[in-house]
Structures are given as structure tokens and as C-alpha cells.
Design a protein around this motif. Structure first.
Motif, short mmCIF file in Angstrom:
data_model
loop_
_atom_site.label_atom_id
_atom_site.label_comp_id
_atom_site.label_asym_id
_atom_site.label_seq_id
_atom_site.Cartn_x
_atom_site.Cartn_y
_atom_site.Cartn_z
N ASP A 33 -0.25 9.24 3.44
CA ASP A 33 0.51 8.01 3.58
C ASP A 33 1.93 8.27 4.09
O ASP A 33 2.63 7.36 4.47
N GLN A 54 2.87 5.08 6.38
CA GLN A 54 1.72 4.23 6.67
C GLN A 54 1.86 2.90 5.95
O GLN A 54 2.13 2.86 4.76
N LEU A 59 1.96 1.80 11.45
CA LEU A 59 2.77 2.96 11.11
C LEU A 59 4.25 2.70 11.41
O LEU A 59 4.60 2.32 12.53
N ARG A 137 -2.16 5.80 13.10
CA ARG A 137 -2.22 5.84 11.63
C ARG A 137 -2.20 7.28 11.15
O ARG A 137 -2.57 8.20 11.88
#
Length: 184
Positions: A33, A54, A59, A137
Motif C-alpha cells: 500500500d 495506494q 495511486l 497501482r
């Protein structure tokens, strides 16, 4: 009476804030993340960093850099986790699908997954910017090109502004800073 109510409210609000400030690494979001890159120039000197977070729809990338020419600079996500020489080792822009799309945020047939909005360097050559993309991502699942694939990815800052239409890189010129993206 009113003073007591305000004091009680202040205490009740301060408790959760104190708990947030004391969160350790174990309580952070799962690996994937967050990510980051140390930005280097063509001589290999550290010139900044990019921090990736994230979100549920894309993003967020926070960029801090120094030593750039004042003005606008193109910035893109590239296919490989390599920053050698003139940074051509980073490859082209990332593509989440087969073949990708043409370059350019303003291109009717684009944009490709590596396209990002320009960043601006102030009169001292410093950049402090946040850019967002729904086309990349760092989470294992979700929309956009996955940056943690088998050959990794990088982030590249160019010498000039990206016009967001011209092929292949919007006229953004030489690659002047590069960072290998890594899970944080």
C-alpha cells in the motif's frame, strides 16, 4: 458549565489523536500500500524522492526534488526498475494492457498508463508536488498497471514540460532524474 463542556470535548478529541500518533509499524496498512523511490540525477547524486500511496481508486505520488531547471517538467512511470546512464534503461512507459495506448493526457486515444501531470520546479529548482493516477497501482489487485511486476518500475523526471499529445513522450526531452520504485 460551558467551560466544563468544552474541556470535556477537548479531552475526548485528544484521546483518539494521541492513539494515532503512537501507531507503530505493525499497525500500518499492509505491504504494497506504500512505496517509494530515491531520485538520482545522471551523475548518480540523490536529488529527491517519490512516495507512493495506494488509494481505493488510484495511486497518489508525492514528489520532492532539487537541482532541476526552473519551470515545468514531464514526469512518467516507466517499465523497468533500472536507472542507468541516461536512464534509458528504465524502458518506455508502463502499460497495463497489451500494446498500450498512445502517449498523452490530452490525446483522444490516450493516455498510456505511465502518463502523469507535469510538475513545476521553482526558481531554485525545487519541486514539491502531488500527482494522482487511476492507471497505476501498487496493491496486488485493482485497476491499473501493477508497478511491482517481475521487472519492477521506475519514475522519471524529464528536462522539459510534457505537452500531453506529441508522441512518444510529449516533447519532454532528456531524462534528468530517475528513481527505482520499491515497496515501502
Amino acid at each position: 458549565m460551558r467551560r466544563q463542556t468544552l474541556a470535556a470535548l477537548a479531552v475526548s478529541l485528544a484521546a483518539p489523536l494521541g492513539a494515532c500518533a503512537s501507531m507503530g509499524t505493525a499497525e500500518r496498512a499492509p505491504l504494497g500500500d506504500f512505496g517509494e523511490a530515491t531520485l538520482v540525477n545522471a551523475q548518480g547524486a540523490r536529488v529527491g524522492r517519490a512516495v507512493l500511496t495506494q488509494g481505493p481508486t488510484g495511486l497518489l505520488i508525492r514528489v520532492e526534488a532539487t537541482g532541476l531547471a526552473p519551470g515545468w517538467h514531464g514526469i512518467h512511470l516507466h517499465q523497468k526498475a533500472e536507472c542507468e546512464g541516461a536512464f534509458t534503461s528504465a524502458g518506455g512507459h508502463i502499460h497495463g494492457g497489451e500494446g498500450g495506448k498512445p502517449h498523452g493526457l490530452l490525446n483522444a486515444a490516450g493516455p498510456d498508463d505511465g502518463d502523469l501531470p507535469n510538475v513545476h520546479a521553482d526558481a531554485q529548482g525545487r519541486v514539491m508536488a502531488e500527482v494522482f493516477t487511476p492507471r497505476a497501482r501498487i496493491s496486488a489487485t485493482g485497476p491499473g498497471a501493477w508497478l511491482w511486476d517481475e521487472d519492477g518500475s521506475s519514475i522519471v523526471i524529464h528536462a522539459s514540460a510534457d505537452d500531453h499529445t506529441t508522441q512518444p513522450i510529449g516533447g519532454a526531452g532528456d531524462r534528468v532524474a530517475c528513481g527505482i520504485l520499491a515497496a515501502g
